[in-house]
Design an enzyme around this catalytic site. Structure first.
Site: not given
Length: 642
Positions: A320, A104, A322, A7-8, A102
């Site tokens: 993580y 989610d 979030r 993701e990043k 991630d």
């Protein structure tokens, strides 16, 4: 080769470091053995603007609304074209693709939409990482899953993105254009989530502004009993003038009784004793942490999110962040002693808390049935040198560790006592609490409980030593703060009037998500609808006027919260997304029919609220005149690190 799409960049580096062999970097990717790890930069794609569907939509006109794409389009974000080209080139060379977004809903969308947009037709594996330390990443790499299992999560995220676009584009254009007719110069941004949140604050401010205090009266008496003294409060009977909470509205009866009480004797007519056993608070979800950190340290919700991202990505001290879950996997229990020993060794406060923990205990926090794609926030086990962290980072980290350590403390046990006395044929009540076992409480700063009452037995006599009638006044509700507004978004059913809707929302409670709540507050401030005054959040005249100009349904939480429930159904039960979007469009048509220049002019003219700075108001529109402000801001993920 195997292509892993993170993701990043920070996640990509953690994955590459966990792969066997050396790592080399070239052209937007990391090479490790037969694997190549590349990355997104947040969303590389965004919903196309209206004029991509038809150039006529470049001009904002009421007769164009509603704008309803027949076939949805995504376009590259301007600064993402280079990385998108890198991923396209690598996909052509790949034999296998691994989705490493991630864990989610938004993380599922962010990577999968790139894979699908670039036309990959082969199988996709799913890599779920919640801890960036090397051993944890290696364990995750050994447990790859089929990405098809997460297709419902992707469809839910995709439906959310399209709903935001439909709602934001159409209502923002409608209210902005109607505002121009009414003489308002500027974009009036309306959002599926942000507007109901603004509505909460506007209505709370109105309650405070319109509040009219009135006096009430209390009477206390200090009573001597066999084993000590206590204070009891008069309970006036219904023949007196009382409000709906049983408060006395006339002073004369209290004064009259007070003149007769000194030296009077009475009897303890009822004595109730109950032992209360209270387990430790659960480990944190992000929102629960934001609430506590705001109350304890005065940190904004966005500041807490940014701190957590640094603790997760830069320092690798927490899992993580979030997360909307407050439970931990059962497999973590066996490593808990070692994990927390590593974490607590270099900090005096944490060492003291660790020394008091009993690792033979097991709390209800360890429950696989309540852990979904991610678990509660927890330390990773990396030794923590808190003196190297910023003060706020260390404060937040201690909170996270404390709530996990508290699972290894015994419950708090207290004895609650309620006593009722009859004196001069009038009822007086007293209550107290005796702490039998402090359990986890020393780890927490909690409100002071009622002091213990002396030992008593039912039927014993009492004597009035002193008494007084006091004047009191009702108080308005408190203005929202970051903490209370986040809590309101978490528990939105409390702000719903309809009993059926309230009952439904208790199961799928929430306005916004863990990842977006802080960003929603900051967006409302940036757009000049809210302003911070010390630690409180107040609505501006612009924000109040916007809410007054909208149909009530657009500014209340019922519809949005129910939509979140429908999205949960798509993600968790694989419901068909089509009925959700169809119902949204029907609602949208009704709301658009309520856009009225006269109503808006009146709303802005009579709006009450705080003054927002001109700079904020000018900054708010952004790209709004081209119709992209509300949905594109909602589409982007909040900033991940400072």
């Amino acid at each position: 080769m195997r292509l892993i799409i993170a993701e990043k960049p920070s996640l990509a580096r953690a994955i590459a470091d966990a792969l066997p062999g050396g790592v080399r970097r070239e052209d937007g990717a990391l090479y490790a053995g037969d694997s190549v790890v590349t990355w997104c930069l947040g969303h590389l794609l965004e919903q196309a603007p209206p004029d991509a569907y038809d150039p006529v939509y470049k001009q904002w006109r009421l007769d164009h609304l509603p704008i309803l794409p027949s076939r949805w389009q995504l376009i590259p974000r301007p600064k993402a074209r280079g990385q998108l080209a890198t991923i396209r080139k690598l996909l052509k060379q790949a034999r296998e693709v691994v989705h490493a977004g991630d864990p989610d809903r938004e993380g599922q969308l962010l990577v999968q939409e790139v894979i699908e947009h670039l036309g990959w037709k082969g199988p996709v594996a799913r890599l779920l990482i919640s801890d960036l330390n090397r051993p944890a990443v290696q364990r995750a790499l050994a447990r790859l899953e089929d990405n098809a299992r997460y297709q419902p999560l992707y469809r839910a995220a995709e439906s959310r993105a399209r709903a935001d676009w439909l709602y934001g584009i159409n209502l923002t254009r409608a209210w902005t254009l109607t505002g121009r007719q009414a003489g308002h110069d500027g974009v009036l941004s309306v959002g599926r989530v942000q507007t109901p949140v603004l509505g909460l604050v506007v209505r709370r401010d109105a309650e405070i502004r319109d509040f009219r205090p009135y006096p009430f009266y209390v009477l206390w008496a200090d009573l001597a009993v066999a084993n000590g003294q206590l204070r009891a409060w008069w309970q006036p009977a219904e023949n007196h003038r009382l409000d709906d909470q049983g408060r006395l509205l006339q002073r004369a009866p209290a004064e009259a009784l007070a003149t007769r009480l000194p030296g009077a004797e009475g009897r303890l007519t009822t004595l109730e004793t109950r032992q209360k056993r209270q387990a430790a608070p659960l480990p944190y979800s992000l929102s629960a942490l934001q609430v506590d950190a705001a109350r304890r340290f005065g940190l904004s919700a966005q500041a807490v999110l940014d701190i957590c991202q640094r603790l997760y990505e830069r320092h690798k001290l927490i899992t993580y962040p979030r997360s909307d879950c407050r439970y931990l996997p059962e497999e973590h229990l066996a490593q808990a002693h070692a994990t927390l020993s590593n974490v607590c060794g270099q900090d005096e406060t944490l060492r003291k808390w660790f020394a008091g923990a009993d690792f033979t205990l097991r709390s209800k926090a360890w429950d696989d049935r309540k852990v979904g794609a991610h678990h509660a926030l927890a330390p990773t086990g990396k030794p923590a040198e808190l003196e190297r962290l910023e003060r706020a980072e260390a404060d937040v980290f201690r909170l996270i560790v404390r709530n996990v350590l508290a699972q290894f403390y015994p419950p708090l046990i207290a004895r609650e006592v309620k006593a009722e006395f009859t004196i001069l044929d009038e009822c007086f009540r007293a209550s107290g609490q005796e702490l039998l076992q402090p359990g986890w409480k020393p780890l927490f700063t909690t409100r002071e409980e009622a002091p213990p009452l002396p030992a008593m037995r039912e039927g014993e006599t009492c004597r009035v030593e002193a008494c007084s009638a006091e004047d009191r006044e009702t108080r308005p509700p408190e203005p929202f703060t970051d903490a209370s507004l986040i809590k309101a978004m978490m528990n939105i059913a409390r702000y719903v009037d309809d009993p059926e809707v309230k009952r439904t929302l208790r199961e799928h409670d929430g306005l916004g998500t863990e990842a977006t709540r802080a960003g929603i507050i900051e967006t409302l401030i940036e757009r000049g609808y809210l302003i911070r005054q010390n630690k409180t959040l107040r609505a501006t005249r612009l924000g109040s006027g916007l809410i007054a100009s909208l149909p009530e349904a657009a500014s209340r939480p019922e519809r949005t919260a129910l939509w979140e429930q429908r999205l949960a159904g798509i993600a968790e039960r694989n419901d068909d997304p089509a009925p959700f979007l169809t119902a949204l469009i029907e609602d949208l048509r009704q709301l658009l029919g309520n856009a009225d220049a006269g109503r808006l002019r009146q709303a802005m003219a009579t709006a009450q609220g705080e003054a927002a700075s001109a700079a904020k108001r000018r900054a708010a529109p952004g790209k709004g005149r081209r119709g992209r402000s509300a949905p594109s801001r909602a589409r982007r993920r909040p900033k991940r690190s400072a």
